[in-house]
Write an enzyme that holds these catalytic residues in place. Sequence first.
Site, PDB file in Angstrom:
ATOM      1  N   SER A 138      -9.769  -0.606   7.332  1.00 48.77           N
ATOM      2  CA  SER A 138      -9.219  -0.600   5.972  1.00 48.77           C
ATOM      3  C   SER A 138      -8.509  -1.884   5.581  1.00 48.77           C
ATOM      4  O   SER A 138      -8.242  -2.102   4.396  1.00 48.77           O
ATOM      5  CB  SER A 138      -8.248   0.578   5.819  1.00 48.77           C
ATOM      6  N   LYS A 163       0.844  -1.193   0.000  1.00 51.08           N
ATOM      7  CA  LYS A 163       0.000   0.000   0.000  1.00 51.08           C
ATOM      8  C   LYS A 163       0.882   1.246   0.000  1.00 51.08           C
ATOM      9  O   LYS A 163       1.879   1.305   0.726  1.00 51.08           O
ATOM     10  CB  LYS A 163      -0.918  -0.029   1.223  1.00 51.08           C
ATOM     11  N   SER A 179      -9.445   1.718   3.026  1.00 48.89           N
ATOM     12  CA  SER A 179      -8.639   2.510   2.121  1.00 48.89           C
ATOM     13  C   SER A 179      -7.602   1.674   1.364  1.00 48.89           C
ATOM     14  O   SER A 179      -6.982   2.155   0.403  1.00 48.89           O
ATOM     15  CB  SER A 179      -7.912   3.613   2.901  1.00 48.89           C
TER      16      SER A 179
END
Length: 596
Positions: free
Chosen positions: A178, A80, A154
């Site tokens: 998330s 990420k 996210s």
Amino acid sequence: MKPFQLPRELTISGLRRMYASKEATPRQVIAEILKRADRDKEMNIWITPPAIEHIEPYLAKLDSLDPASSPLWGIPFAIKDNIDLAGIPTTAGCAEYAYTPDDSAEVVARLTAAGAIPLGKTNLDQFATGLVGTRSPYGETRNSLREDLISGGSSSGSAVAVACGQAAFALGTDTAGSGRVPAALNRLVGFKPSLGAWPTKGLVPACASLDCITVFTHSLADALSVDSIARGVDVTDPWSRRVPHPKARQPALIYLPRGPLEFFGPYAEDYRQAWEASVMALEKLKIPVDYIDTDLFAEAAEILYGGPLVAERWASLGGFVEEYPDAIFPVTAQVLRTGAATRYTAASVFQAMHKLQRLKLAAGGLLKDAVLVMPTCGGTWTRDQVRENPVSTNSDMGRYTNHCNLLDLSAVAVPSCDAAAGLPFGITLFGLSGEEGMICEAAEWFVETAAGHAAVDHSAAPEAAAAMEEAATLVAVCGLHMRGFPLEKQMRACGARFVRETASAAKYKLVKLPTAPAKPGMIKVNDGGSAVLLEVWEMPLAAFGSFAASIPAPLGIGKVELEDGTEVPGFVCEGYALSGAEDITASGGWRNHMMK
């Protein structure tokens, strides 16, 4: 020598077997991943996509590592883009914020030292502020199963990279859900360790006191493989804690919410039914089940965004937002600026902390030797719906997730039965800090029960694995027996396991038979045929005979020619069924037809 073919679903255990048997090399795997990333570029999975230039040093390093002592040797993973990878920009979803770190985040460094290959940096809701996957100037990440639906966030790109076969595992983060919401929406496992169990050094903070680095995988075993490398105290990280490695143990009790739960979105009723089916599966685990009021968890969740603790995000990012207001995604700026509200005073922060401490005490007493199970999500939304109403739709996605880190809980999200075709549903098991072994043990039992058969132990001796493979046959399915459709359960009940998605040779017509329920028939023709999307499963020979005998006419089992020219047993349809049936060949497959 059979041609190299990489499975659509990449797993740590599967790649280990392929490397050990010389079926593949890491370079072959990376070459195929590069093709897949290019093929799927419109899905907005990556901010820094896989490129051989930055992957090559890690491939070269494998030559100096012993696979036997490097647990993740040659295993490709995604990161990420709020987690540092040395030499690659970290953007946190904002180009103006970007910097290029000299060192990798501590977790990334541990994984690469174990032989894992970092592929690139994945898309995210900007500054990890969101649960939908649409709040990025780099584009909305598409759901891996239905592009009209949100991917979840996210950690959107990380989840979809794994779901689309572009990584064997991916690192995400989790402050309010998330690392779990995108897992549920893409039919994955999302493992969130205890706060501090994995170092967060090298992570762009959202709420530093609550942030966790997490992992997405296709199985619990793979998630725990990553955990065994990533876990451990880092004396240079102020948020790191010494949390023991998980040890499997059975919970004494499973807690479920008392009373009807709230479901939302266009598929609310489908989600409700999937939750009810999941509860039935949980009740088969031979672990006592009790029903409790979950008000304390909802009360804790409200503190995160409905109280002064939201100011922690502003403390981390407020200075940048003020200096570069035009760089911030509009809804992200709206959320972040709530942390600067004048109504939040120092006294209100302490009042919230004291309330939270009382709730932690209550949760600690309740969950001693027990796990709490909730839906991971109470619904989902289309991307259009989120654009129209970005705040309330996002808030709904965190209804059953926001309490977790506030109460210092560990959690694992796992798939359950699909709510509908192409619409995954998942549950999350919560435990106290340090109880990952207990929640994963219960989760493993649930997954096996929900699937209708025990998972294959791939750590068994090679001789045993070979014997199992010899006693099985591949089966090509094209309709209701595919994943997410009503008769998938028949495949599972026969002990079959999904192998890969593929297509037939371009020699078939696909028709919609006038049956109840409607089902497809695939007929081989001399000319005018097309390729049909299929799934290939592996079924024990001991179950194959009775399974084939149960198939009603005009369907049956014959040899299906695949796009690579090989033939496997699979569903075929007799030619007379063309009369009176609807020709749906142009759709390319039953799943495409049903999703129109």
